[in-house]
Design an enzyme around this catalytic site. Structure first.
Site, PDB file in Angstrom:
ATOM      1  CG  ASP A 174      33.933  28.704  25.459  1.00 57.24           C
ATOM      2  OD1 ASP A 174      35.488  28.066  24.392  1.00 57.24           O
ATOM      3  OD2 ASP A 174      33.281  28.236  25.281  1.00 57.24           O
ATOM      4  CB  CYS A 199      33.917  29.079  22.092  1.00 55.38           C
ATOM      5  SG  CYS A 199      32.485  29.369  20.600  1.00 55.38           S
ATOM      6  CB  THR A 216      30.768  25.298  17.952  1.00 62.60           C
ATOM      7  OG1 THR A 216      30.252  26.660  18.612  1.00 62.60           O
ATOM      8  CG2 THR A 216      30.278  23.727  18.528  1.00 62.60           C
ATOM      9  CG  HIS A 244      34.173  38.463  -0.779  1.00 62.29           C
ATOM     10  ND1 HIS A 244      33.327  38.123  -1.327  1.00 62.29           N
ATOM     11  CD2 HIS A 244      35.184  38.976  -1.335  1.00 62.29           C
ATOM     12  CE1 HIS A 244      34.043  37.568  -2.343  1.00 62.29           C
ATOM     13  NE2 HIS A 244      34.866  38.290  -2.707  1.00 62.29           N
ATOM     14  CG  HIS A 269      33.517  43.061  -1.497  1.00 68.46           C
ATOM     15  ND1 HIS A 269      32.379  42.049  -1.570  1.00 68.46           N
ATOM     16  CD2 HIS A 269      33.776  42.688  -2.456  1.00 68.46           C
ATOM     17  CE1 HIS A 269      32.868  40.911  -2.264  1.00 68.46           C
ATOM     18  NE2 HIS A 269      33.712  41.644  -3.477  1.00 68.46           N
TER      19      HIS A 269
END
Ligand code: RB5
Length: 149
Positions: free
Chosen positions: A8, A65, A67, A98, A133
């Site tokens: 964005d 974006c 954050t 992981h 994992h």
């Protein structure tokens, strides 16, 4: 290898950096936008990238974006997506090693360009460790199967 990218207006600052790293690695890019700093809604771009990865049109995805949070939350609503918000080299490495994260998410207002480039590179270079994992990632998939119809 094909990687889908989407962002964005809050993440677009990192897009050229991401593209440069992918080009340097000879990776084909599927660019779902956005293409300028006009305000847009990050779920629209999350959906495009997540669907491309989920449906096999792309091997992996990178989303951006402000954050890295909103766009990753949206991407994780698509079946088969493990989108990880990362802020540093350690998290970028570990989400591959992981969590077998098939989408890397970063915030244009959180990480600078130099760090973002290094994070993309370490995420690309780090294989899934497998072993103990596998069962944990399978449990994520089982949750998905229980709640995604
Ligand atoms: C847009 O202003 C901003 O909310 C968005 O880029 C992102 O940070 C949301 O999580």
């Amino acid at each position: 290898m094909k990687i889908a990218i989407g962002c964005d207006h809050g993440g677009i600052v990192l897009k050229p950096v991401v593209e440069e790293v992918l080009n340097k690695n000879g990776i084909e890019i599927i660019d779902f936008g956005c293409y300028d700093e006009k305000s847009v809604d990050y779920p629209d771009y999350a959906l495009k990238v997540a669907e491309a990865v989920s449906q096999g049109q792309a091997d992996k995805g990178i989303i951006l974006c402000g954050t890295g949070i909103g766009i990753s939350i949206a991407a994780n609503k698509v079946k088969g997506i493990r989108a990880a918000v990362c802020h540093d080299l350690f998290t970028a490495q570990m989400c591959a090693q992981h969590n077998n994260a098939n989408i890397l998410s970063m915030g244009g207002r959180v990480v600078d360009k130099d760090l973002a480039a290094k994070m993309v590179q370490i995420w690309l270079d780090t294989p899934f460790e497998g072993g103990r994992h596998v069962g944990r990632v399978d449990k994520i998939t089982a949750i998905e199967s229980k709640y995604f119809k």
